[in-house]
Write a protein that holds these residues in place. Sequence first.
Motif: not given
Ligand SMILES: CC(C)(COP(=O)(O)OP(=O)(O)OC[C@H]1O[C@@H](n2cnc3c(N)ncnc32)[C@H](O)[C@@H]1OP(=O)(O)O)[C@@H](O)C(=O)NCCC(=O)NCCS
Length: 381
Positions: A256, A263-264, A266-267, A307, A316
């Motif tokens: 962080l 991975m895994g 956020g959403h 996290m 997620n």
């Molecule tokens: C799912 C995902 C793509 C959504 O992305 P998004 O809506 O575009 O959100 P962003 O990537 O712009 O993230 C917003 C903020 O949260 C942070 N964040 C979001 N997901 C994160 C993660 N998994 N790990 C670390 N930081 C994360 C970003 O770095 C960003 O921080 P900042 O505002 O300080 O720059 C994103 O959460 C992600 O990449 N997750 C990991 C991949 C994953 O698990 N995908 C499966 C989804 S079901």
Amino acid sequence: MSATTEYPNYSPGLQGVIAGITTISHIDVETSSLTYRGINVHELAEHGSFEETAYLLLHGELPTQAQLDAFRATLAAERELPGAVIDALRACPKNMHPMDQVKVAYSVLGAFDADYEAEPTDHDANVRKAVRIIAKAATAVTAGYRLSQGKEPVAPDANLNTAANFLYMLHGEKADDYTVKVMDASLTLYAEHTFNASAFAARVTVATLSDLYSGIATGIGTLKGPLHGGANEEAMHMLMQFNSPEEAEAWTRDALATKKKIMGFGHREYRKSDSRAGYLTKIAKEIGVRMGNTKWGEIADAMEKVMWDEKQLFPNVDFPAAYAYYLLGIPIPLYTPIFVIARTSGWCAHMIEQLDNNRLIRPSCIYEGKGVTNYVPIAQR
Ligand SMILES: CC(C)(COP(=O)(O)OP(=O)(O)OC[C@H]1O[C@@H](n2cnc3c(N)ncnc32)[C@H](O)[C@@H]1OP(=O)(O)O)[C@@H](O)C(=O)NCCC(=O)NCCS
């Protein structure tokens, strides 16, 4: 100036943009709940089956017993792959990722469909195609994987459901009831999720009046990336670095601090939690207890705490799916293809909904390139 302040009508990543109307599924952001055709996904996972879920997604209503029996019988009759598809998979390089293999399989399969010549907007033909597409997914995934391992494909067993057939065709022997039930629940949870990237991409494809098989190839290609379905495989690779919760905690803090994507977590749509993850976490930990291996659950808990405390980020569905599948002995490169097996149902429902009321999907963009300049003949450049 950022793109959003300079162009108030532009939303990067289309965040918050309404791109269509659907009756297939709904995410309630307030309660973090997910419903398919109005029914909570947890009830379907607990009391229903993937087959019932697929029927519900395609037809809009839960099946009666007679409808479900007929649907199951059609799926059973449609599971086998034509020899040409097996040949195509056999010709693929051994190091090809199973996601790319299954994309090959569907690219070939389209022309073998009895409704290949049907009009793209023929609803009934599209439903028939959808059932064939859903029926063949587990066969294509396991055939491709076994061939890449130097083994012959195992033919589907007409007496087994999708989850049981997947495990049978993968290992060559029937799985126990508990493993089948867990796999079936995970397929239900993975079946559909509103306007996610792959469903949207599949809708874009068929909105040109292309066909369902082309949309499936698009969906698979879009699901493959680690920001979407590929996250479950990446999450397991990440978890495997750790021998203890303490190691996981330290790594997560460092990741962080250095702005790594974990991975895994956020959403795009959910704000507080992904309820599918909560449901699957319980199952994943239960598998751990049954197998006498609670290590992954403990490591996952440590990561989840950091996290949430540091970034209010939550797991997620891909996070618990990763270690649940690992504990069940499923090879990591098959985690995202399992997602395909489930999501064929959601993709088909979306493509049919799109074609039933179609308009070409073609957004606009902002041009920031050069102004108009004259063409310079090549000898003068
Ligand atoms: C799912 C995902 C793509 C959504 O992305 P998004 O809506 O575009 O959100 P962003 O990537 O712009 O993230 C917003 C903020 O949260 C942070 N964040 C979001 N997901 C994160 C993660 N998994 N790990 C670390 N930081 C994360 C970003 O770095 C960003 O921080 P900042 O505002 O300080 O720059 C994103 O959460 C992600 O990449 N997750 C990991 C991949 C994953 O698990 N995908 C499966 C989804 S079901």
